[in-house]
Write a protein that holds these residues in place. Structure first.
Motif, short mmCIF file in Angstrom:
data_model
loop_
_atom_site.label_atom_id
_atom_site.label_comp_id
_atom_site.label_asym_id
_atom_site.label_seq_id
_atom_site.Cartn_x
_atom_site.Cartn_y
_atom_site.Cartn_z
N ASN A 224 0.78 -1.27 -0.08
CA ASN A 224 -0.12 -0.14 0.13
C ASN A 224 0.93 1.31 0.06
OD1 ASN A 224 -2.06 1.76 0.19
ND2 ASN A 224 -2.31 1.46 2.52
N TYR A 225 1.90 1.21 0.77
CA TYR A 225 2.82 2.45 1.01
C TYR A 225 3.63 2.71 -0.34
CZ TYR A 225 1.18 1.72 6.05
OH TYR A 225 0.56 1.51 6.86
N LEU A 226 4.17 1.65 -0.68
CA LEU A 226 4.86 1.62 -1.90
C LEU A 226 4.27 2.11 -3.19
CD1 LEU A 226 7.34 -1.28 -1.41
CD2 LEU A 226 7.96 0.99 -1.14
N LEU A 227 3.00 1.52 -3.34
CA LEU A 227 2.09 1.92 -4.43
C LEU A 227 1.76 3.63 -4.22
CD1 LEU A 227 0.71 1.23 -6.94
CD2 LEU A 227 -0.99 0.39 -5.86
N ARG A 228 1.36 3.87 -3.24
CA ARG A 228 0.91 5.33 -3.00
C ARG A 228 1.95 6.17 -3.33
NH1 ARG A 228 -3.51 6.71 0.02
NH2 ARG A 228 -4.99 5.01 0.50
N TYR A 229 3.21 5.93 -2.70
CA TYR A 229 4.51 6.65 -2.94
C TYR A 229 4.73 6.80 -4.28
CZ TYR A 229 9.00 8.53 -1.36
OH TYR A 229 9.98 9.40 -1.13
N HIS A 234 4.73 10.53 -9.07
CA HIS A 234 4.21 10.77 -10.46
C HIS A 234 3.00 11.94 -10.85
CE1 HIS A 234 6.70 7.01 -11.13
NE2 HIS A 234 6.97 7.75 -12.43
N GLY A 235 2.74 12.30 -9.68
CA GLY A 235 1.65 13.49 -9.48
C GLY A 235 0.12 12.97 -9.33
N LEU A 236 0.00 11.62 -8.94
CA LEU A 236 -1.57 10.99 -8.66
C LEU A 236 -1.61 10.99 -7.46
CD1 LEU A 236 -1.61 8.11 -11.43
CD2 LEU A 236 -2.30 10.46 -11.81
N ASP A 237 -2.74 11.60 -7.02
CA ASP A 237 -3.41 11.25 -5.81
C ASP A 237 -3.95 9.86 -5.41
OD1 ASP A 237 -4.62 11.23 -3.24
OD2 ASP A 237 -5.01 13.31 -3.18
N PRO A 238 -3.49 8.83 -4.70
CA PRO A 238 -3.84 7.74 -4.54
C PRO A 238 -5.18 7.62 -4.09
CG PRO A 238 -2.30 8.00 -3.11
CD PRO A 238 -2.07 9.20 -4.08
N ASP A 239 -5.75 8.51 -3.38
CA ASP A 239 -7.17 8.44 -2.93
C ASP A 239 -7.98 9.18 -3.77
OD1 ASP A 239 -6.66 7.47 -0.35
OD2 ASP A 239 -5.59 9.19 0.43
N THR A 240 -7.83 9.75 -4.82
CA THR A 240 -8.89 10.15 -5.72
C THR A 240 -8.64 10.20 -7.18
OG1 THR A 240 -7.45 12.32 -5.86
CG2 THR A 240 -9.06 12.31 -4.09
N ALA A 453 6.76 16.40 6.31
CA ALA A 453 6.28 17.70 5.76
C ALA A 453 6.60 17.99 4.39
CB ALA A 453 6.70 18.74 6.65
N SER A 454 7.66 17.18 3.74
CA SER A 454 8.13 17.56 2.59
C SER A 454 7.48 17.04 1.21
CB SER A 454 9.62 16.84 2.32
OG SER A 454 9.34 15.53 2.21
N PHE A 455 6.17 16.42 1.63
CA PHE A 455 5.42 15.72 0.69
C PHE A 455 4.16 16.52 0.35
CE2 PHE A 455 6.99 11.73 2.64
CZ PHE A 455 7.83 11.28 1.56
N LYS A 456 4.12 16.85 -1.13
CA LYS A 456 3.10 17.65 -1.48
C LYS A 456 1.78 16.82 -1.45
CE LYS A 456 5.81 20.80 -4.61
NZ LYS A 456 6.08 21.11 -5.53
N ILE A 457 1.73 15.68 -2.10
CA ILE A 457 0.40 14.94 -2.08
C ILE A 457 0.59 14.04 -0.70
CG2 ILE A 457 -0.65 13.34 -3.23
CD1 ILE A 457 0.50 14.07 -5.42
N ARG A 458 -0.66 14.36 0.06
CA ARG A 458 -0.89 13.50 1.44
C ARG A 458 -2.30 13.66 1.73
NH1 ARG A 458 2.58 16.62 5.81
NH2 ARG A 458 1.05 15.50 7.17
N LYS A 459 -2.79 12.84 2.61
CA LYS A 459 -4.11 13.11 2.97
C LYS A 459 -4.21 14.30 3.89
CE LYS A 459 -8.02 10.01 3.95
NZ LYS A 459 -8.43 8.92 3.08
N ALA A 460 -5.36 14.97 3.59
CA ALA A 460 -5.79 16.23 4.34
C ALA A 460 -6.06 15.81 5.82
CB ALA A 460 -6.81 17.10 3.69
N SER A 461 -5.37 16.79 6.61
CA SER A 461 -5.61 16.46 8.20
C SER A 461 -7.05 16.90 8.44
CB SER A 461 -4.51 17.22 9.07
OG SER A 461 -3.34 17.17 8.73
#
Length: 461
Positions: A224-229, A234-240, A453-461
């Motif tokens: 899960n974590y490696l695929l999301r990473y 590559h600019g894709l949000d794995p949740d959307t 904190a360095s990741f632009k794509i992440r789940k909103a808090s």
């Protein structure tokens, strides 16, 4: 020299024996001895414990092979033992060790999922590693990760194969009440891949994957974590931008064939089976995302460790021993034969050999070679646990602050494993923390919040 080898054999080296019964210097020597009816495993616990104590004394007195062999050849084994006994109470130490070290339970059940990530756990049964360490272990094939978790928590299994993040999630109570679990050994490093359905062979750019459906084995998994990473880099949000579904590994190929999913990030034997069956191709190996990443672990509850410490220690030794054997390329074909049957992985030997030897078809007409496609290193790096915790926070599985170091050191038993490996003549690392790189991005385990904190794509808090 293996812990249970005869330390007074002048012909034996100090390194771990590659023979499953522990009495020969090689598999070939074992087989020759068996043909001559000379391969007789040590039967008595007393003899086994004497070997442990005598081995430790011999290592301390003669750390170099040359000196030890010269001494033994000049005086003989019996004289050597008598001489050492003059200065060290081997008999008394053996009795004390036996009293302290005898397994509380010898008959144990260990659950596993039928994937090559479980190789050391599975092979330790047919190749004799559990028996070598005084245990009678039934390895139990299990359908999925939730079942593994529940049966281990409910004490139907004494210990089990688990995805590397699972014991962390269970200990933190993610999705349930917290139950302390621990990891004494990592089962495998690398050994996964992203496979796409054959119909997508012209869609190799992740930016073209919007709307596609991907399978992962479990929410709390390196898959899960490696695929999301990989998707996020590559600019894709794995949740959307894509759909991620939890599918038990044994069911993934059938779901790919039925077009229920477009691809998956899964263990290598699942990847190779999709290629073997002609329904998928290998897009990328997981080691191309992070070379040296952990995948699965050997885990047990703190309750089992507390109530049966000697059984747990013997299990750990058996797993570490089997992992060291699996790490050697020359043993991989033998291992593929051992774990292929229906009660284990239930896969064609050809599929398992392609995974374990690293010479494999890619599903696009090519044959590739990578000896480190999958590898085996038991050391439970606590920096691995810290990285997993950053990804749990990144994707909203953990809310609020987390004490990365405390959790990592509670769950990943690096200190205990260091001791076990040293006692077995292996070479553990000097520290439980190391830096590494994931897709070119450096990870410093001492600064996890900065990394997060360095990741632009992440789940909103």
């Amino acid at each position: 020299m293996s812990t249970f080898d005869d330390p007074f054999d002048a012909e034996r080296g100090l390194s771990r024996s590659p023979c499953a019964c522990g009495q020969h210097r090689s598999t070939a020597e074992h087989e020759q001895a068996a043909l001559a009816l000379r391969c007789e495993p040590i039967q008595s616990d007393d003899k086994r414990y004497e070997g442990v104590v005598a081995s430790a004394v011999m290592r301390a007195v003669f750390p170099k092979d040359a000196a030890r062999r010269a001494f033994l050849k000049s005086v003989g084994a019996s004289t050597a033992l008598a001489a050492l006994s003059q200065f060290f109470p081997i008999k008394a130490a053996t009795e004390a060790f036996a009293d302290a070290g005898a397994p509380e339970k010898k008959d144990l059940k260990v659950g596993f999922i039928p994937i090559t990530c479980a190789t050391p756990i599975i092979m330790a049964a047919p190749l004799g590693f559990y028996a070598k360490h005084g245990l009678n272990v039934e390895v139990v094939k299990t359908a999925g990760w939730a079942v593994i978790r529940d049966k281990t928590i409910n004490k139907e299994y004494d210990a089990s194969h688990m995805l590397a993040p699972m014991p962390i999630a269970i200990s933190l109570g993610l999705g349930a009440q917290p139950i302390p679990f621990a990891v004494p050994a990592i089962e495998n490093i690398n050994g996964q891949g992203i496979v796409l359905a054959i119909k997508h062979k012209d869609r190799r750019e992740p930016k073209d994957w919007k709307g596609m459906k991907f399978a992962i084995p479990f929410d709390y998994s390196m898959h899960n974590y490696l695929l999301r990473y990989y998707l996020a880099e590559h600019g894709l949000d794995p949740d959307t931008d894509v759909q991620l579904r939890s599918v038990p590994p044994p069911e993934m190929v059938a779901n790919l064939r039925a077009a229920n999913i477009d691809g998956f990030l899964a263990p290598d034997n699942i990847c190779q089976r999709a290629i073997y069956d002609g329904v998928g191709f290998l897009h990328i190996l997981s080691k191309e995302i992070w070379d040296g990443h952990p995948c699965c672990s050997f885990a047990a509850s703190r309750d089992f460790i507390t109530t049966s410490p000697n059984s747990f220690a013997a299990l750990t030794r058996a797993i570490v021993d089997a992992t060291a054997y699996a790490s050697k390329a020359e043993n991989r074909k033998q291992i593929a034969d051992a774990i292929a049957p229906a009660n284990y992985i239930n896969a064609p030997v050809t599929v398992l050999e392609q995974v374990l030897t690293g010479t494999y078809a890619d599903g696009l007409g090519g044959v590739k070679t990578d000896e480190k496609r999958v590898d085996f290193d038991p050391f439970p790096w606590q920096s691995f646990a810290v990285w997993m915790l950053t990804q749990m926070k990144r994707w909203g599985q953990i809310k609020g602050d987390v004490d990365y170091k405390a959790v990592a050191e509670q769950v990943y038993l690096a200190t205990d494993t260091t001791k076990v490996m040293a006692e077995m003549g292996l070479s553990p690392p000097s520290s439980a923390y190391k830096s590494f790189s994931v897709m070119g991005k450096a990870f410093d385990p001492t600064r996890p919040d900065d990394y997060l904190a360095s990741f632009k794509i992440r789940k909103a808090s």
